[in-house]
Design a protein around this motif. Structure first.
Motif, PDB file in Angstrom:
ATOM      1  N   ASN A 334       0.825  -1.205   0.000  1.00 31.14           N
ATOM      2  CA  ASN A 334       0.000   0.000   0.000  1.00 31.14           C
ATOM      3  C   ASN A 334       0.861   1.259   0.000  1.00 31.14           C
ATOM      4  O   ASN A 334       0.555   2.234  -0.699  1.00 31.14           O
ATOM      5  N   VAL A 337       2.417   1.785  -3.534  1.00 35.92           N
ATOM      6  CA  VAL A 337       1.455   2.294  -4.509  1.00 35.92           C
ATOM      7  C   VAL A 337       1.146   3.771  -4.236  1.00 35.92           C
ATOM      8  O   VAL A 337       0.993   4.570  -5.168  1.00 35.92           O
ATOM      9  N   ASP A 338       1.090   4.140  -2.976  1.00 38.22           N
ATOM     10  CA  ASP A 338       0.872   5.546  -2.634  1.00 38.22           C
ATOM     11  C   ASP A 338       2.018   6.413  -3.156  1.00 38.22           C
ATOM     12  O   ASP A 338       1.794   7.487  -3.727  1.00 38.22           O
ATOM     13  N   LEU A 341       1.748   6.880  -6.897  1.00 35.26           N
ATOM     14  CA  LEU A 341       0.758   7.898  -7.244  1.00 35.26           C
ATOM     15  C   LEU A 341       1.285   9.307  -6.996  1.00 35.26           C
ATOM     16  O   LEU A 341       0.973  10.250  -7.732  1.00 35.26           O
ATOM     17  N   GLU A 356      -4.567   4.521 -10.676  1.00 34.30           N
ATOM     18  CA  GLU A 356      -5.767   4.564  -9.827  1.00 34.30           C
ATOM     19  C   GLU A 356      -6.324   3.161  -9.608  1.00 34.30           C
ATOM     20  O   GLU A 356      -6.875   2.854  -8.547  1.00 34.30           O
ATOM     21  N   TYR A 358      -4.388   0.373  -9.512  1.00 38.02           N
ATOM     22  CA  TYR A 358      -3.487  -0.212  -8.519  1.00 38.02           C
ATOM     23  C   TYR A 358      -3.870   0.249  -7.118  1.00 38.02           C
ATOM     24  O   TYR A 358      -3.878  -0.535  -6.167  1.00 38.02           O
ATOM     25  N   TYR A 359      -4.174   1.536  -7.017  1.00 34.62           N
ATOM     26  CA  TYR A 359      -4.488   2.117  -5.708  1.00 34.62           C
ATOM     27  C   TYR A 359      -5.741   1.493  -5.115  1.00 34.62           C
ATOM     28  O   TYR A 359      -5.787   1.157  -3.927  1.00 34.62           O
ATOM     29  N   ARG A 360      -6.770   1.320  -5.941  1.00 35.83           N
ATOM     30  CA  ARG A 360      -8.006   0.694  -5.451  1.00 35.83           C
ATOM     31  C   ARG A 360      -7.774  -0.771  -5.073  1.00 35.83           C
ATOM     32  O   ARG A 360      -8.219  -1.248  -4.026  1.00 35.83           O
ATOM     33  N   ARG A 363      -5.658  -1.680  -1.836  1.00 36.62           N
ATOM     34  CA  ARG A 363      -6.359  -1.441  -0.568  1.00 36.62           C
ATOM     35  C   ARG A 363      -7.113  -2.672  -0.087  1.00 36.62           C
ATOM     36  O   ARG A 363      -7.304  -2.870   1.114  1.00 36.62           O
TER      37      ARG A 363
END
Length: 387
Positions: A334, A337-338, A341, A356, A358-360, A363
């Motif tokens: 996590n 990925v943050d 971004l 976006e 990857y971010y979803r 999580r």
């Protein structure tokens, strides 16, 4: 091959396995837009997994598999997840269930051999259906509201299961139910075309949409006695090494995000700069931080996996380490990925890129078992007993 996996490949067999996973990942990546829209597991992905024999790999050789070890499972699953995290997590459950059945003798030998032979010959897929609306995750210990009632030589099963990954394409379901006559929880092996079994398309989450984790509804499902393949009579559960397919999946998503972020940084040059943003100090800092987290996560996860593979006599003592790997690696994923971004900036929120997504998806790992709070309590309990 993944830059981060180079250090963990030990032989030609593993090299070939990774090449198979890499080929599948490339195909899966092209289909993510479709599965994002449909919120279903791709039938094309499933066909590829079956045709390559991927679904049979955990089986013993005599049933057509390669009896892969934990490290091999994790390497392939991580690589798949670089292409499509949803597909990797989905098939990971099948792979893990088959590996568990092969290693832990949960069924009678005759039952397992018949099932293993069928998987090997027909390339079938299976998953457990355990979660329910009222009980939540089965790891919390709730009693299933799904009930199995004995009627003569049969059981009648009624209930609803949630989060049944790949529900619409599975060949078999391993359904947990409370068996009234035995006052115990059991698992029934149920073929997909059984009368009274229905998949209800309820999967509407923002993350891991391609897993197709719909509801499985059972209405007066009539099963023979031999369909009851497992019975929990209060025996303590053994550590499940195969559950590391979960952090392996989210690690693969993080690696994909890192790769895309580095590519973006090396190619994006705003007119306010004479170079691409890859030369900007705070961008370099973020790239370095991503790689530090990924290196640490890989060595922790594969270090524990190798311990599982090389010292089977010590597996009973690895429960805490396995749980710690899941929490540590998934949280690191996590964070990576943050950072990816942050490197992409506002463009990372555009559907033009996969950041976006990857971010979803990453999580979702925070909500796969074991949960962070349970792991932290486990570690605290072990520490308090050790001093």
């Amino acid at each position: 091959m993944s830059y981060f996996l180079d250090s963990f490949v030990q032989n030609n067999r593993q090299q070939e396995m990774l090449e198979t996973a890499e080929s599948l990942a490339a195909k899966f990546k092209q289909r993510t837009e479709e599965t994002e829209q449909s919120a279903e597991f791709s039938k094309d992905n499933l066909e590829d997994l079956k045709q390559t024999g991927y679904v049979t790999l955990p089986l013993p050789e005599k049933f057509g598999g390669k009896h892969i070890n934990l490290s091999e499972l994790l390497m392939m699953q991580e690589r798949l997840a670089e292409g499509d995290g949803s597909a990797a997590l989905s098939i990971g459950w099948h792979m893990g269930v088959v590996m568990e059945l092969s290693e832990q003798q949960l069924w009678s030998q005759d039952q397992f051999e018949a099932f293993a032979r069928e998987i090997g010959e027909k390339k079938l897929v299976v998953n457990r259906a355990a979660s329910e609306p009222a009980t939540g995750s089965p790891t919390r210990g709730g009693i299933p509201e799904t009930k199995a009632v004995r009627q003569g030589e049969h059981y009648i099963v009624n209930g609803r299961k949630t989060f049944t990954t790949m529900a619409s394409v599975l060949d078999y379901y391993l359904v947990t139910a409370y068996i009234e006559e035995k006052e115990a929880i059991g698992s029934f092996l149920i073929p997909r075309n059984t009368r009274g079994l229905e998949v209800e398309h309820t999967w509407d989450t923002m993350a891991m949409r391609g897993t197709g984790s719909d509801d499985l509804v059972l209405q007066n499902v009539k099963l023979p006695q031999q369909a009851l393949v497992e019975l929990n009579q209060g025996k303590s559960s053994k550590p499940k090494g195969w559950l590391l397919h979960i952090p392996a999946c989210y690690l693969g998503i993080a690696v994909a995000a890192r790769n895309d972020a580095v590519t973006f940084a090396k190619n994006y040059q705003p007119n306010s700069l004479k170079t691409t943003i890859s030369e900007v100090p705070h961008i370099k800092q973020k790239i370095g931080e991503m790689d530090l987290k990924l290196v640490q996560a890989h060595y922790f996860m594969y270090g524990v996996a190798r311990k599982w593979d090389e010292y089977p006599e010590s597996r009973e003592q690895l429960g805490t380490e396995l749980a710690a790997v899941k929490t540590s690696v998934t949280n690191a994923a996590n964070e990576v990925v943050d950072l990816a971004l942050r490197i992409a900036g506002g463009r990372g929120l555009s559907k033009q890129y996969k950041f976006e997504q990857y971010y979803r998806n990453v999580r979702a790992g925070l909500h796969n078992p074991p949960m962070d709070d349970m792991v932290i309590q486990m570690l605290a309990g072990k520490a308090l007993k050790s001093v």
